[in-house]
Scaffold this motif. Structure first.
Motif, PDB file in Angstrom:
ATOM      1  N   ASP A 217      35.436  47.854  42.785  1.00 18.06           N
ATOM      2  CA  ASP A 217      34.218  47.426  43.466  1.00 18.06           C
ATOM      3  C   ASP A 217      33.727  46.067  42.964  1.00 18.06           C
ATOM      4  OD1 ASP A 217      33.641  48.290  40.957  1.00 18.06           O
ATOM      5  OD2 ASP A 217      31.852  49.453  41.491  1.00 18.06           O
ATOM      6  N   GLU A 218      34.625  45.275  42.402  1.00 19.17           N
ATOM      7  CA  GLU A 218      34.238  43.960  41.892  1.00 19.17           C
ATOM      8  C   GLU A 218      33.910  43.036  43.059  1.00 19.17           C
ATOM      9  OE1 GLU A 218      37.668  42.831  39.717  1.00 19.17           O
ATOM     10  OE2 GLU A 218      37.388  44.284  38.115  1.00 19.17           O
ATOM     11  N   ASP A 219      32.822  42.293  42.901  1.00 21.91           N
ATOM     12  CA  ASP A 219      32.466  41.351  43.959  1.00 21.91           C
ATOM     13  C   ASP A 219      32.823  39.908  43.622  1.00 21.91           C
ATOM     14  OD1 ASP A 219      28.881  41.063  43.207  1.00 21.91           O
ATOM     15  OD2 ASP A 219      30.676  41.036  41.943  1.00 21.91           O
ATOM     16  N   ARG A 220      33.215  39.652  42.366  1.00 22.40           N
ATOM     17  CA  ARG A 220      33.630  38.316  41.966  1.00 22.40           C
ATOM     18  C   ARG A 220      34.343  38.392  40.628  1.00 22.40           C
ATOM     19  NH1 ARG A 220      27.855  35.469  40.255  1.00 22.40           N
ATOM     20  NH2 ARG A 220      27.455  36.771  38.418  1.00 22.40           N
ATOM     21  N   CYS A 221      35.056  37.325  40.303  1.00 26.04           N
ATOM     22  CA  CYS A 221      35.772  37.217  39.023  1.00 26.04           C
ATOM     23  C   CYS A 221      35.424  35.891  38.363  1.00 26.04           C
ATOM     24  CB  CYS A 221      37.288  37.287  39.244  1.00 26.04           C
ATOM     25  SG  CYS A 221      37.867  38.829  39.963  1.00 26.04           S
ATOM     26  N   ASP A 222      35.618  35.828  37.085  1.00 21.60           N
ATOM     27  CA  ASP A 222      35.457  34.582  36.325  1.00 21.60           C
ATOM     28  C   ASP A 222      36.695  34.441  35.451  1.00 21.60           C
ATOM     29  OD1 ASP A 222      34.574  32.328  35.140  1.00 21.60           O
ATOM     30  OD2 ASP A 222      32.950  33.254  33.992  1.00 21.60           O
ATOM     31  N   ILE A 223      37.694  33.729  35.949  1.00 25.36           N
ATOM     32  CA  ILE A 223      39.003  33.664  35.299  1.00 25.36           C
ATOM     33  C   ILE A 223      38.963  32.644  34.164  1.00 25.36           C
ATOM     34  CG2 ILE A 223      41.470  33.390  35.630  1.00 25.36           C
ATOM     35  CD1 ILE A 223      40.179  35.741  37.117  1.00 25.36           C
ATOM     36  N   ALA A 224      38.837  33.157  32.936  1.00 23.72           N
ATOM     37  CA  ALA A 224      38.717  32.287  31.761  1.00 23.72           C
ATOM     38  C   ALA A 224      40.072  31.885  31.188  1.00 23.72           C
ATOM     39  CB  ALA A 224      37.892  32.971  30.686  1.00 23.72           C
ATOM     40  N   GLY A 225      41.146  32.531  31.629  1.00 26.37           N
ATOM     41  CA  GLY A 225      42.468  32.196  31.105  1.00 26.37           C
ATOM     42  C   GLY A 225      43.568  32.689  32.023  1.00 26.37           C
ATOM     43  N   ILE A 226      44.668  31.943  32.072  1.00 29.29           N
ATOM     44  CA  ILE A 226      45.832  32.311  32.883  1.00 29.29           C
ATOM     45  C   ILE A 226      47.086  32.068  32.051  1.00 29.29           C
ATOM     46  CG2 ILE A 226      47.112  31.906  35.024  1.00 29.29           C
ATOM     47  CD1 ILE A 226      44.587  30.716  36.217  1.00 29.29           C
ATOM     48  N   GLN A 233      55.574  37.304  35.734  1.00 29.38           N
ATOM     49  CA  GLN A 233      54.289  37.906  36.050  1.00 29.38           C
ATOM     50  C   GLN A 233      53.160  37.000  35.565  1.00 29.38           C
ATOM     51  OE1 GLN A 233      55.255  41.379  33.768  1.00 29.38           O
ATOM     52  NE2 GLN A 233      55.351  42.677  35.598  1.00 29.38           N
ATOM     53  N   THR A 234      52.024  37.087  36.227  1.00 30.75           N
ATOM     54  CA  THR A 234      50.862  36.275  35.890  1.00 30.75           C
ATOM     55  C   THR A 234      49.788  37.159  35.280  1.00 30.75           C
ATOM     56  OG1 THR A 234      51.339  34.776  37.733  1.00 30.75           O
ATOM     57  CG2 THR A 234      49.139  34.667  36.773  1.00 30.75           C
ATOM     58  N   LEU A 235      49.243  36.722  34.168  1.00 33.03           N
ATOM     59  CA  LEU A 235      48.199  37.469  33.473  1.00 33.03           C
ATOM     60  C   LEU A 235      46.894  36.700  33.566  1.00 33.03           C
ATOM     61  CD1 LEU A 235      47.778  40.054  31.749  1.00 33.03           C
ATOM     62  CD2 LEU A 235      48.080  38.594  29.723  1.00 33.03           C
ATOM     63  N   LEU A 236      45.843  37.381  34.024  1.00 33.56           N
ATOM     64  CA  LEU A 236      44.524  36.766  34.168  1.00 33.56           C
ATOM     65  C   LEU A 236      43.556  37.379  33.165  1.00 33.56           C
ATOM     66  CD1 LEU A 236      44.109  36.851  38.074  1.00 33.56           C
ATOM     67  CD2 LEU A 236      45.156  35.047  36.680  1.00 33.56           C
ATOM     68  N   ALA A 237      42.702  36.536  32.601  1.00 31.92           N
ATOM     69  CA  ALA A 237      41.618  36.995  31.734  1.00 31.92           C
ATOM     70  C   ALA A 237      40.322  36.882  32.529  1.00 31.92           C
ATOM     71  CB  ALA A 237      41.551  36.162  30.457  1.00 31.92           C
ATOM     72  N   ASP A 238      39.839  38.011  33.040  1.00 28.87           N
ATOM     73  CA  ASP A 238      38.637  38.050  33.877  1.00 28.87           C
ATOM     74  C   ASP A 238      37.428  38.295  32.978  1.00 28.87           C
ATOM     75  OD1 ASP A 238      37.685  39.981  36.860  1.00 28.87           O
ATOM     76  OD2 ASP A 238      36.631  38.481  35.668  1.00 28.87           O
ATOM     77  N   SER A 239      36.673  37.232  32.729  1.00 31.82           N
ATOM     78  CA  SER A 239      35.570  37.321  31.777  1.00 31.82           C
ATOM     79  C   SER A 239      34.407  38.141  32.317  1.00 31.82           C
ATOM     80  CB  SER A 239      35.084  35.915  31.411  1.00 31.82           C
ATOM     81  OG  SER A 239      34.017  35.968  30.496  1.00 31.82           O
ATOM     82  N   SER A 240      34.046  37.933  33.574  1.00 33.56           N
ATOM     83  CA  SER A 240      32.866  38.609  34.110  1.00 33.56           C
ATOM     84  C   SER A 240      33.051  40.115  34.193  1.00 33.56           C
ATOM     85  CB  SER A 240      32.508  38.043  35.485  1.00 33.56           C
ATOM     86  OG  SER A 240      33.569  38.246  36.399  1.00 33.56           O
ATOM     87  N   SER A 265      38.581  33.053  26.203  1.00 36.38           N
ATOM     88  CA  SER A 265      39.771  32.220  26.360  1.00 36.38           C
ATOM     89  C   SER A 265      41.009  33.079  26.128  1.00 36.38           C
ATOM     90  CB  SER A 265      39.745  31.043  25.378  1.00 36.38           C
ATOM     91  OG  SER A 265      40.875  30.212  25.544  1.00 36.38           O
ATOM     92  N   MET A 266      42.154  32.566  26.592  1.00 31.71           N
ATOM     93  CA  MET A 266      43.421  33.270  26.387  1.00 31.71           C
ATOM     94  C   MET A 266      44.539  32.244  26.321  1.00 31.71           C
ATOM     95  SD  MET A 266      45.257  36.230  28.727  1.00 31.71           S
ATOM     96  CE  MET A 266      45.359  35.190  30.192  1.00 31.71           C
ATOM     97  N   CYS A 267      45.524  32.489  25.457  1.00 32.48           N
ATOM     98  CA  CYS A 267      46.684  31.604  25.379  1.00 32.48           C
ATOM     99  C   CYS A 267      47.929  32.434  25.102  1.00 32.48           C
ATOM    100  CB  CYS A 267      46.501  30.520  24.314  1.00 32.48           C
ATOM    101  SG  CYS A 267      46.338  31.152  22.625  1.00 32.48           S
ATOM    102  N   TYR A 268      49.063  31.924  25.556  1.00 30.72           N
ATOM    103  CA  TYR A 268      50.338  32.610  25.355  1.00 30.72           C
ATOM    104  C   TYR A 268      50.831  32.344  23.939  1.00 30.72           C
ATOM    105  CZ  TYR A 268      55.161  34.108  26.079  1.00 30.72           C
ATOM    106  OH  TYR A 268      56.369  34.739  25.970  1.00 30.72           O
ATOM    107  N   VAL A 269      51.337  33.396  23.285  1.00 28.72           N
ATOM    108  CA  VAL A 269      51.846  33.268  21.916  1.00 28.72           C
ATOM    109  C   VAL A 269      53.367  33.270  21.930  1.00 28.72           C
ATOM    110  CG1 VAL A 269      51.853  34.262  19.601  1.00 28.72           C
ATOM    111  CG2 VAL A 269      49.781  34.362  20.981  1.00 28.72           C
ATOM    112  N   SER A 439      40.270  27.701  34.508  1.00 28.63           N
ATOM    113  CA  SER A 439      41.578  27.830  33.870  1.00 28.63           C
ATOM    114  C   SER A 439      42.677  27.323  34.797  1.00 28.63           C
ATOM    115  CB  SER A 439      41.844  29.290  33.486  1.00 28.63           C
ATOM    116  OG  SER A 439      41.637  30.132  34.602  1.00 28.63           O
ATOM    117  N   LEU A 440      43.787  26.910  34.175  1.00 24.10           N
ATOM    118  CA  LEU A 440      44.957  26.384  34.897  1.00 24.10           C
ATOM    119  C   LEU A 440      46.221  26.873  34.206  1.00 24.10           C
ATOM    120  CD1 LEU A 440      43.838  22.647  35.065  1.00 24.10           C
ATOM    121  CD2 LEU A 440      43.969  24.120  37.064  1.00 24.10           C
ATOM    122  N   CYS A 441      47.293  27.034  34.984  1.00 23.36           N
ATOM    123  CA  CYS A 441      48.584  27.341  34.390  1.00 23.36           C
ATOM    124  C   CYS A 441      49.692  26.958  35.361  1.00 23.36           C
ATOM    125  CB  CYS A 441      48.684  28.824  34.037  1.00 23.36           C
ATOM    126  SG  CYS A 441      50.180  29.229  33.090  1.00 23.36           S
TER     127      CYS A 441
END
Length: 465
Positions: A217-226, A233-240, A265-269, A439-441
């Protein structure tokens, strides 16, 4: 005893056997002929490919010599640039010495003139030339003038410090050179394996597509990291919504994980493992390492920070963490942090950081003064770049090949040169994405730039060429 009939049967069998043998021989001949043609065709094709590859060896040698010439030309240009710097510095030294020598010679002349006047007066007194009251008065006045002039000259010259020239070298030149491992980026065009375009290849947008990043039931996202994982596969960090979301190659959410804290924030290790910066209501920050495996999420390690985190990046095991006014370096997961760079003005709010593939450059985007700052690995500022289009820059990303992308608050994406000194192009988004880019990737497998915006239902996938 043989009969006639038996002879006839025997002859028919013989003819039949002979016919079958001939037929088999004919079929073998036809089969052999068919295979011979195919084998000859294959051999000719292989010979053609072999000849082509032999020619490519020659072309490789020629292109290698050409690149070597370019390297030598660049070295010549670098030498000439240093020769010019040396010549200009020596010319300035000569000019400075000449000016000081003239001043010293002038001072010596003044001293000698004063000494001459003093000596002349002494000679007159010794010879008794100034006898009589009028002559003595005139002599007295003259002597007073010479004494006053001489004392003034002496005082001025005694106050003059030692004159010499000094040289303070620009250490930034050597520091910059020490950050370089080569004179330029090398790439192989063509060949058997695919290769990424060079780090300063200017991309052009082919098209862009919107994909829904919300679920339930999410009405919006805030993608802080990709992050793009090794399997594509793509991993999203949805802050909201406080979720990690795993997307398949069609950008459909196939799995999610509730972290119950805001994702900053999120980063690949490495090895499908990411580091996620989490904050609670008291703004305490934790770095949580999470491994993504078979669509699941496994918590590996966690680290509590004693400072806030705005953005972070990882390179070679080193974790770079930005607070609002300081860049920290964590050499390992268990080691203590050290300050790598500190801003002079803490009011400038930092938005993002990224590291070049070779680890020699660190990029920091700041929204307070709309700048991109490039540091070397020791935290020394190499460049500070700004551009009229770079309004309130936010997200920043460096691809595995060294391409630098910057997202802005108006939804535009800028591509900056790999050294962070100039803008290469503007990759404009559609009217639907005219909002702050968080965020960008860049996906090297597909040539897509995945863009996450603040408080939006969709992510934007831009196809680049």
């Amino acid at each position: 005893m043989w009969t006639k009939t038996d002879n006839f049967v025997s002859d028919d069998v013989l003819r039949l056997n002979t016919y079958q043998m001939l037929r088999k021989a004919s079929m073998k001949t036809q089969t052999s002929s068919c295979f011979r043609k195919k084998l000859n065709k294959l051999r000719n094709a292989l010979e053609t490919v072999c000849d082509t590859r032999q020619k490519q060896l020659s072309n490789l040698e020629i292109s290698g010599e050409k690149v070597l010439g370019q390297i030598q030309t660049m070295r010549h240009d670098v030498n000439k640039a240093f020769d010019d710097l040396e010549a200009h510095t020596v010319a300035e030294l000569d000019k400075m010495k000449s000016s000081q020598e003239k001043q010293v010679q002038t001072d010596v002349g003044i001293i000698r003139d004063t000494m001459g006047h003093v000596q002349k007066m002494l000679d007159g007194i010794n010879e008794g030339k100034h006898k009589g009251e009028p002559s003595a008065f005139i002599s007295f006045k003259k002597c007073q003038e010479i004494l006053t002039q001489g004392q003034s000259t002496l005082q001025t010259m005694e106050m003059t410090t030692e004159v010499k020239v000094a040289f303070q070298p620009y250490t930034g030149i050597l520091e910059f050179l020490s950050t370089l491992t080569k004179l330029g980026e090398l790439s192989c065009i063509g060949g058997s394996a695919s290769s990424l375009p060079g780090p300063d290849h200017t991309f052009v947008k082919e098209n862009e597509t919107q994909y829904n990043a919300c679920e339930r039931d999410e009405d919006r996202c805030d993608i802080a990291g990709i992050c793009v994982l090794p399997k594509g596969q793509t991993l999203l960090a949805d802050s909201s919504n406080k979720y990690l979301k795993l997307l398949n190659d069609t950008f459909t959410v196939i799995s999610s994980h509730n972290l119950r804290k805001s994702l900053v924030s999120m980063c690949y290790v490495s090895s499908s493992e990411v580091a996620v910066a989490l904050t609670d209501d008291n703004l305490k920050c934790t770095i949580q390492y999470i491994r993504v495996k078979d669509g699941g999420f496994e918590h590996t390690e966690a680290r509590q920070l004693d400072h806030y985190c705005v953005s972070m990046a990882c390179h070679g095991g080193n974790l770079f963490v930005l607070s609002r006014d300081t860049l920290y370096l964590y050499p390992t997961r268990k080691s203590e942090s050290r300050v790598l760079h500190k801003l002079n003005n803490s009011d400038i709010y930092i938005k993002g950081c990224a590291v070049s593939p070779d680890g020699t450059r660190i990029f920091i985007s700041r929204s307070g003064n709309n700048t991109l700052t490039t540091l070397n690995s020791d935290g020394t500022v190499l460049h500070t770049f700004t551009d009229p289009e770079m309004q309130a820059p936010s997200a920043i990303h460096v691809s595995p090949a060294g391409h630098v992308f910057k997202g802005c608050n108006d939804g535009a994406v800028l591509q900056v040169s790999s050294d962070g000194t100039r803008k290469l192009t503007t990759i404009a988004g559609s009217e639907r994405t005219r909002r702050c880019i968080r965020s960008l990737c860049y996906n090297t497998n597909t040539g897509d730039l995945v863009v996450g915006c603040a408080y939006a239902k969709n992510i934007t996938v831009i196809k680049l060429k």
